[in-house]
Design a protein around this motif. Structure first.
Motif, PDB file in Angstrom:
ATOM      1  N   MET A   1       0.833  -1.208   0.000  1.00 34.01           N
ATOM      2  CA  MET A   1       0.000   0.000   0.000  1.00 34.01           C
ATOM      3  C   MET A   1       0.865   1.255   0.000  1.00 34.01           C
ATOM      4  O   MET A   1       0.738   2.145  -0.812  1.00 34.01           O
ATOM      5  CB  MET A   1      -0.929  -0.036   1.222  1.00 34.01           C
ATOM      6  N   ALA A   2       1.783   1.263   0.940  1.00 37.43           N
ATOM      7  CA  ALA A   2       2.668   2.425   1.049  1.00 37.43           C
ATOM      8  C   ALA A   2       3.459   2.627  -0.223  1.00 37.43           C
ATOM      9  O   ALA A   2       3.584   3.747  -0.716  1.00 37.43           O
ATOM     10  CB  ALA A   2       3.616   2.249   2.216  1.00 37.43           C
ATOM     11  N   ARG A   3       3.914   1.529  -0.802  1.00 37.01           N
ATOM     12  CA  ARG A   3       4.733   1.635  -1.996  1.00 37.01           C
ATOM     13  C   ARG A   3       3.907   2.234  -3.147  1.00 37.01           C
ATOM     14  O   ARG A   3       4.324   3.140  -3.837  1.00 37.01           O
ATOM     15  CB  ARG A   3       5.248   0.248  -2.391  1.00 37.01           C
ATOM     16  N   GLY A   4       2.614   1.757  -3.275  1.00 30.00           N
ATOM     17  CA  GLY A   4       1.732   2.250  -4.320  1.00 30.00           C
ATOM     18  C   GLY A   4       1.456   3.731  -4.165  1.00 30.00           C
ATOM     19  O   GLY A   4       1.544   4.497  -5.117  1.00 30.00           O
ATOM     20  N   SER A   5       1.166   4.160  -2.960  1.00 25.81           N
ATOM     21  CA  SER A   5       0.846   5.556  -2.689  1.00 25.81           C
ATOM     22  C   SER A   5       2.003   6.444  -3.081  1.00 25.81           C
ATOM     23  O   SER A   5       1.830   7.481  -3.710  1.00 25.81           O
ATOM     24  CB  SER A   5       0.554   5.760  -1.192  1.00 25.81           C
ATOM     25  N   VAL A   6       3.163   6.026  -2.720  1.00 27.98           N
ATOM     26  CA  VAL A   6       4.341   6.835  -3.021  1.00 27.98           C
ATOM     27  C   VAL A   6       4.508   6.963  -4.510  1.00 27.98           C
ATOM     28  O   VAL A   6       4.746   8.047  -5.033  1.00 27.98           O
ATOM     29  CB  VAL A   6       5.600   6.208  -2.380  1.00 27.98           C
ATOM     30  N   SER A   7       4.281   5.855  -5.240  1.00 30.66           N
ATOM     31  CA  SER A   7       4.438   5.898  -6.700  1.00 30.66           C
ATOM     32  C   SER A   7       3.441   6.865  -7.303  1.00 30.66           C
ATOM     33  O   SER A   7       3.792   7.673  -8.135  1.00 30.66           O
ATOM     34  CB  SER A   7       4.213   4.502  -7.279  1.00 30.66           C
ATOM     35  N   LYS A   8       2.171   6.794  -6.770  1.00 25.89           N
ATOM     36  CA  LYS A   8       1.162   7.681  -7.310  1.00 25.89           C
ATOM     37  C   LYS A   8       1.493   9.123  -6.991  1.00 25.89           C
ATOM     38  O   LYS A   8       1.182  10.033  -7.724  1.00 25.89           O
ATOM     39  CB  LYS A   8      -0.220   7.342  -6.737  1.00 25.89           C
ATOM     40  N   GLY A   9       2.138   9.343  -5.881  1.00 23.47           N
ATOM     41  CA  GLY A   9       2.519  10.694  -5.492  1.00 23.47           C
ATOM     42  C   GLY A   9       3.607  11.251  -6.378  1.00 23.47           C
ATOM     43  O   GLY A   9       3.957  12.415  -6.261  1.00 23.47           O
ATOM     44  N   GLY A  10       4.208  10.439  -7.242  1.00 24.48           N
ATOM     45  CA  GLY A  10       5.188  10.920  -8.184  1.00 24.48           C
ATOM     46  C   GLY A  10       6.600  10.940  -7.682  1.00 24.48           C
ATOM     47  O   GLY A  10       7.448  11.635  -8.237  1.00 24.48           O
ATOM     48  N   LEU A  11       6.921  10.256  -6.600  1.00 20.84           N
ATOM     49  CA  LEU A  11       8.296  10.240  -6.126  1.00 20.84           C
ATOM     50  C   LEU A  11       9.160   9.420  -7.068  1.00 20.84           C
ATOM     51  O   LEU A  11       8.759   8.363  -7.545  1.00 20.84           O
ATOM     52  CB  LEU A  11       8.369   9.629  -4.723  1.00 20.84           C
ATOM     53  N   GLY A  12      10.361   9.876  -7.317  1.00 20.53           N
ATOM     54  CA  GLY A  12      11.256   9.192  -8.238  1.00 20.53           C
ATOM     55  C   GLY A  12      12.000   8.039  -7.593  1.00 20.53           C
ATOM     56  O   GLY A  12      11.869   7.789  -6.399  1.00 20.53           O
ATOM     57  N   THR A  13      12.844   7.384  -8.400  1.00 20.10           N
ATOM     58  CA  THR A  13      13.603   6.229  -7.935  1.00 20.10           C
ATOM     59  C   THR A  13      14.577   6.618  -6.830  1.00 20.10           C
ATOM     60  O   THR A  13      14.773   5.897  -5.861  1.00 20.10           O
ATOM     61  CB  THR A  13      14.404   5.617  -9.111  1.00 20.10           C
ATOM     62  N   SER A  14      15.197   7.805  -6.990  1.00 20.83           N
ATOM     63  CA  SER A  14      16.194   8.215  -5.984  1.00 20.83           C
ATOM     64  C   SER A  14      15.538   8.431  -4.631  1.00 20.83           C
ATOM     65  O   SER A  14      16.093   8.064  -3.593  1.00 20.83           O
ATOM     66  CB  SER A  14      16.908   9.497  -6.438  1.00 20.83           C
ATOM     67  N   ALA A  15      14.317   9.015  -4.647  1.00 17.33           N
ATOM     68  CA  ALA A  15      13.609   9.220  -3.374  1.00 17.33           C
ATOM     69  C   ALA A  15      13.275   7.888  -2.735  1.00 17.33           C
ATOM     70  O   ALA A  15      13.404   7.708  -1.503  1.00 17.33           O
ATOM     71  CB  ALA A  15      12.334  10.011  -3.625  1.00 17.33           C
ATOM     72  N   MET A  16      12.849   6.950  -3.598  1.00 18.94           N
ATOM     73  CA  MET A  16      12.528   5.604  -3.109  1.00 18.94           C
ATOM     74  C   MET A  16      13.743   4.981  -2.429  1.00 18.94           C
ATOM     75  O   MET A  16      13.662   4.413  -1.332  1.00 18.94           O
ATOM     76  CB  MET A  16      12.142   4.706  -4.305  1.00 18.94           C
ATOM     77  N   THR A  17      14.859   5.137  -3.126  1.00 26.60           N
ATOM     78  CA  THR A  17      16.091   4.553  -2.594  1.00 26.60           C
ATOM     79  C   THR A  17      16.440   5.190  -1.252  1.00 26.60           C
ATOM     80  O   THR A  17      16.851   4.524  -0.298  1.00 26.60           O
ATOM     81  CB  THR A  17      17.254   4.784  -3.586  1.00 26.60           C
ATOM     82  N   GLY A  18      16.206   6.518  -1.195  1.00 22.56           N
ATOM     83  CA  GLY A  18      16.504   7.236   0.065  1.00 22.56           C
ATOM     84  C   GLY A  18      15.660   6.728   1.209  1.00 22.56           C
ATOM     85  O   GLY A  18      16.165   6.505   2.308  1.00 22.56           O
ATOM     86  N   ILE A  19      14.375   6.553   0.902  1.00 21.72           N
ATOM     87  CA  ILE A  19      13.470   6.068   1.960  1.00 21.72           C
ATOM     88  C   ILE A  19      13.880   4.675   2.407  1.00 21.72           C
ATOM     89  O   ILE A  19      13.963   4.376   3.589  1.00 21.72           O
ATOM     90  CB  ILE A  19      12.012   6.073   1.453  1.00 21.72           C
ATOM     91  N   ARG A  20      14.197   3.864   1.378  1.00 21.96           N
ATOM     92  CA  ARG A  20      14.587   2.490   1.717  1.00 21.96           C
ATOM     93  C   ARG A  20      15.844   2.463   2.591  1.00 21.96           C
ATOM     94  O   ARG A  20      15.921   1.762   3.590  1.00 21.96           O
ATOM     95  CB  ARG A  20      14.864   1.697   0.436  1.00 21.96           C
ATOM     96  N   SER A  21      16.816   3.279   2.165  1.00 23.60           N
ATOM     97  CA  SER A  21      18.073   3.246   2.946  1.00 23.60           C
ATOM     98  C   SER A  21      17.858   3.821   4.341  1.00 23.60           C
ATOM     99  O   SER A  21      18.456   3.369   5.314  1.00 23.60           O
ATOM    100  CB  SER A  21      19.185   4.019   2.208  1.00 23.60           C
ATOM    101  N   SER A  22      16.937   4.824   4.388  1.00 21.41           N
ATOM    102  CA  SER A  22      16.626   5.377   5.718  1.00 21.41           C
ATOM    103  C   SER A  22      15.993   4.313   6.599  1.00 21.41           C
ATOM    104  O   SER A  22      16.347   4.157   7.776  1.00 21.41           O
ATOM    105  CB  SER A  22      15.676   6.569   5.546  1.00 21.41           C
ATOM    106  N   LEU A  23      15.049   3.560   5.992  1.00 19.53           N
ATOM    107  CA  LEU A  23      14.400   2.477   6.755  1.00 19.53           C
ATOM    108  C   LEU A  23      15.415   1.423   7.159  1.00 19.53           C
ATOM    109  O   LEU A  23      15.407   0.900   8.269  1.00 19.53           O
ATOM    110  CB  LEU A  23      13.290   1.826   5.902  1.00 19.53           C
ATOM    111  N   ALA A  24      16.305   1.121   6.218  1.00 19.43           N
ATOM    112  CA  ALA A  24      17.323   0.107   6.507  1.00 19.43           C
ATOM    113  C   ALA A  24      18.217   0.567   7.643  1.00 19.43           C
ATOM    114  O   ALA A  24      18.561  -0.212   8.534  1.00 19.43           O
ATOM    115  CB  ALA A  24      18.145  -0.151   5.245  1.00 19.43           C
ATOM    116  N   ARG A  25      18.584   1.886   7.602  1.00 23.65           N
ATOM    117  CA  ARG A  25      19.448   2.417   8.663  1.00 23.65           C
ATOM    118  C   ARG A  25      18.760   2.325  10.017  1.00 23.65           C
ATOM    119  O   ARG A  25      19.348   1.965  11.018  1.00 23.65           O
ATOM    120  CB  ARG A  25      19.813   3.877   8.354  1.00 23.65           C
ATOM    121  N   ARG A  26      17.434   2.686   9.962  1.00 27.58           N
ATOM    122  CA  ARG A  26      16.664   2.640  11.206  1.00 27.58           C
ATOM    123  C   ARG A  26      16.600   1.199  11.738  1.00 27.58           C
ATOM    124  O   ARG A  26      16.745   0.947  12.905  1.00 27.58           O
ATOM    125  CB  ARG A  26      15.259   3.184  10.959  1.00 27.58           C
TER     126      ARG A  26
END
Lengths: 399, 310
Positions: free
Chosen positions: B1-26
């Motif tokens: 769900m979260a992934r879909g929403s973000v895509s619809k919101g127009g976030l790019g690949t780099s933002a996705m990667t940032g969020i992922r790495s942030s989550l991974a860091r956390r």
């Protein structure tokens, strides 16, 4: 409606979560404050109560004595127990001087502690109850309480005894009693027991080995009189041979006096070298009619025997306050009315003359008339080479 | 769900990667917080002392003094002097014998509980821990009272007109009995835990296909529960190899083990460097024991596949 209830439920849940977090946070803060508030109070209280830290033999931690001391001096008694001299010495060597104010040792050990800088001098003038100690246990009659020069007293005496041989007289005739060689007599195979410590085993058998070799009275390499803790290589070889021969005759090496008591009372063990504790216990049982055989104890076998005088020493790193407290402890311990309790509780021989407070049976039992014999025994000492002795003991145990 | 929403919101690949790495860091931070204290404890309480022992084993002791003279003498003594070899061989033989006897006795116990324990299975397994309600010294003392020269067993034998059996106390056999008594619950529990997940219906299938019970056990039950057996063997073998207390109290003069000798180096003789070398040797021997068990067990067949991905 349902959605709204869910929404309000979520809000409530969030609120609860928040309040729980807040509650936990508050609790932590309160706990922190409480600890912070209390910590200095605890620290001050501890600082105000002097603590005497002792590295000692357990039998001397007598509740009544400890209670009286703590009450009189508003001090805390904090003991740590050990078994053999070398164990305590090892502890003191690895930083124990900072952890303990008093340490116990016997025989030659007090001199060794002092020589190695692990203890400081003891001021006999601060121990008025030394007046009650038999002269046989005071310098110059008993020089081991002072250093080699005799200038500094290094320890105060406590109890004494020997490492004699206790025998079941119903099983062993008098003709076989009186020599260390009893412990090598094939007739008693499976009914002999020795303790498990390498020092006493090697030293006692070393006396017999040196006697067999005829070297006891001969000139020694170090120019000093014979000392079973300083055996020559030839004597050590003979000792090893004797110990290996003895091992085949042993039922077991007893680990504590309860075990030896049980084995002797049950008739499994007929002869065992020991610190007279089992002997005294069995004698009491015999007098009470709870034992159906006579018990004997050879304090000094004809070849010579081992003996010990327990002492109190003061750790090198004890500060002045703890040094004072240590002297108070020694003085209180040697007080006659306490000392009778010590002797009765431990079952050891007393270095303090308490004959006027004892019955005739007790005087005999606790060697109160035999203090002069202590000087005829070879006092416990540090093995001349623990490494060499360890190797010998391992060879014996592996044989 | 979260992934879909973000895509619809127009976030790019780099933002996705940032969020992922942030989550991974956390996630990593949380993992570090959770695992850190335990790891720190292991380093401080286990690895550092072990390291100290290794270092001391290359030093020298003389008259209760430890000298930092780097040398191999302790290992030379340990491997060259017959006494220490004998201690080690005694310990090895004792550990192997006790492990084997524990295995033989524990399997039927564990099997019975797993198959027939029904709703009492948990209770029965917990009862295996009953001996641990008291301390080890107390249990050894109880054995002395039971097996000793004037113990219950010998007194009963005497009543029956049979002389006391000397081998029951102060012999290596007595030490072995003591170790068996102390360690058999470990073996039984490990095997039980393996059997608890075993599908007993497989035995019915084997029976239907003509397999006799013994063959079904050898070809199905045993290999599929080998992991429990292996863990049980390790749990028994290694403490037995290093054991000192049981031999000391029950074993008599001929049961001195490497563990007893090691304890003496530190407690009485003050020959710490040699004792440290013994410790290192014992550690390596235990490690070798584990590796032998590991190599003899087919983990894939034993069903231990998930974690290793084997």
């Amino acid at each position: 409606m349902s959605n709204k209830r869910n929404e309000s439920g979520r809000k409530l849940a969030r609120a609860l979560r928040l309040s729980r977090r807040a509650l936990l946070g508050s609790a932590a803060a309160i706990a922190g404050l409480a600890v912070a508030r209390k910590a200095p109070f605890i620290g001050n209280a501890e600082a105000a109560t002097p603590t005497l830290r002792l590295l000692m033999w357990q039998p001397y931690a007598i509740k009544e004595t400890v209670d009286a001391f703590e009450g009189s001096f508003k001090a805390k008694f904090s003991p740590t127990f050990f078994d053999g001299n070398s164990e305590a010495f090892n502890k003191m060597k690895v930083g124990g001087t900072k952890d303990f104010d008093i340490v116990q040792g016997d025989g030659f050990w007090p001199r060794l502690y002092f020589r190695q800088g692990l203890t400081q001098g003891v001021d006999f003038a601060k121990i008025p109850n030394m007046a009650g100690v038999f002269q046989d246990f005071l310098p110059p009659n008993f020089p081991l309480l002072a250093d080699e020069t005799g200038a500094t007293n290094v320890a105060a005496p406590n109890c004494w005894g020997g490492y004699g041989i206790t025998v079941n007289k119903a099983r062993i005739p008098d003709s076989d009693i009186g020599s260390i060689s009893l412990l090598l007599n094939e007739k008693y195979k499976g009914h002999i027991s020795t303790n498990a410590r390498f020092e006493e085993n090697i030293a006692l058998m070393g006396i017999l080995a040196a006697t067999n070799l005829g070297t006891v009275g001969a000139e020694r390499p170090d120019g000093k009189p014979f000392n079973p803790y300083n055996l020559t290589d030839a004597e050590l070889d003979e000792t090893k041979r004797l110990l290996i021969a003895q091992k085949k005759l042993l039922l077991t090496r007893y680990q504590d006096y309860d075990a030896l008591d049980r084995l002797m009372r049950g008739g499994s063990v007929w002869a065992a070298p020991e610190f007279s504790e089992t002997y005294r216990h069995l004698i009491v049982l015999r007098r009470e009619g709870k034992l159906d055989f006579d018990v004997g104890h050879v304090l000094r076998p004809k070849e010579g025997g081992l003996g010990w005088v327990d002492t109190w020493m003061i750790s090198a790193d004890a500060d002045s306050e703890r040094v004072e407290l240590a002297h108070h402890w020694m003085n209180e311990f040697l007080r006659k009315d306490n000392y009778v309790r010590v002797v009765r509780s431990t079952g050891y021989g007393g270095t303090v003359d308490v004959r006027d407070l004892m019955t005739a049976d007790e005087i005999e039992l606790y060697f109160q008339n035999r203090s002069a014999e202590a000087s005829q025994l070879h006092m416990f000492d540090q093995p001349s080479s623990p490494e060499k002795w360890e190797r010998i003991w391992s060879d014996v145990e592996a044989s | 769900m979260a992934r879909g929403s973000v895509s619809k919101g127009g976030l790019g690949t780099s933002a996705m990667t940032g969020i992922r790495s942030s989550l991974a860091r956390r996630g990593q931070f949380r993992f570090a917080c959770l695992a850190g204290p335990g790891a720190l404890f292991i380093v401080v309480a286990l690895l550092l002392p072990l390291l100290a022992i290794v270092v001391f084993s290359f030093w020298r002791t003389e008259s209760y003094e430890l000298y930092a003279d780097w040398n191999l003498d302790n290992y030379r003594v340990l491997l060259g002097e017959p006494a220490y070899r004998i201690f080690f061989l005694r310990s090895l033989a004792m550990a192997a014998a006790v492990s084997f006897v524990c295995l033989v006795f524990a399997w039927p116990i564990a099997y019975f509980i797993a198959k027939h324990g029904g709703r009492y299975r948990l209770l029965l397994v917990l009862l295996l821990a009953a001996p641990f309600f008291t301390g080890v010294i107390l249990r050894i003392t109880a054995l002395q009272g039971l097996l000793g020269p004037i113990g219950l067993v010998n007194m009963a034998l005497a009543e029956l007109g049979i002389g006391p059996v000397g081998m029951l106390m102060y012999t290596p056999l007595a030490a072995g009995l003591g170790l068996f008594y102390l360690f058999v619950p470990f073996m039984a529990t490990a095997i039980y835990l393996s059997l608890a997940n075993f599908n007993f219906e497989l035995l019915e299938v084997a029976k239907i296909n003509g397999a006799r019970p013994w063959r079904a056990f050898v070809e199905i039950t045993w290999p599929l529960n080998a992991i429990g057996t292996a863990i049980g063997l390790v749990l028994v073998f290694i403490p037995c190899l290093a054991s000192a207390l049981t031999q000391r109290f029950l074993g008599g003069p001929n049961a001195t083990s490497l563990g007893m000798s090691l304890a003496q180096q530190f407690g009485e003789t003050g020959t710490w460097a040699l004792g440290s070398a013994m410790g290192v040797f014992l550690f390596l021997a235990s490690l070798a024991g584990i590796l032998v068990v590991r190599r003899t067990i087919d983990l894939k067949r034993a069903g231990f596949t998930g974690a290793l991905g084997a």
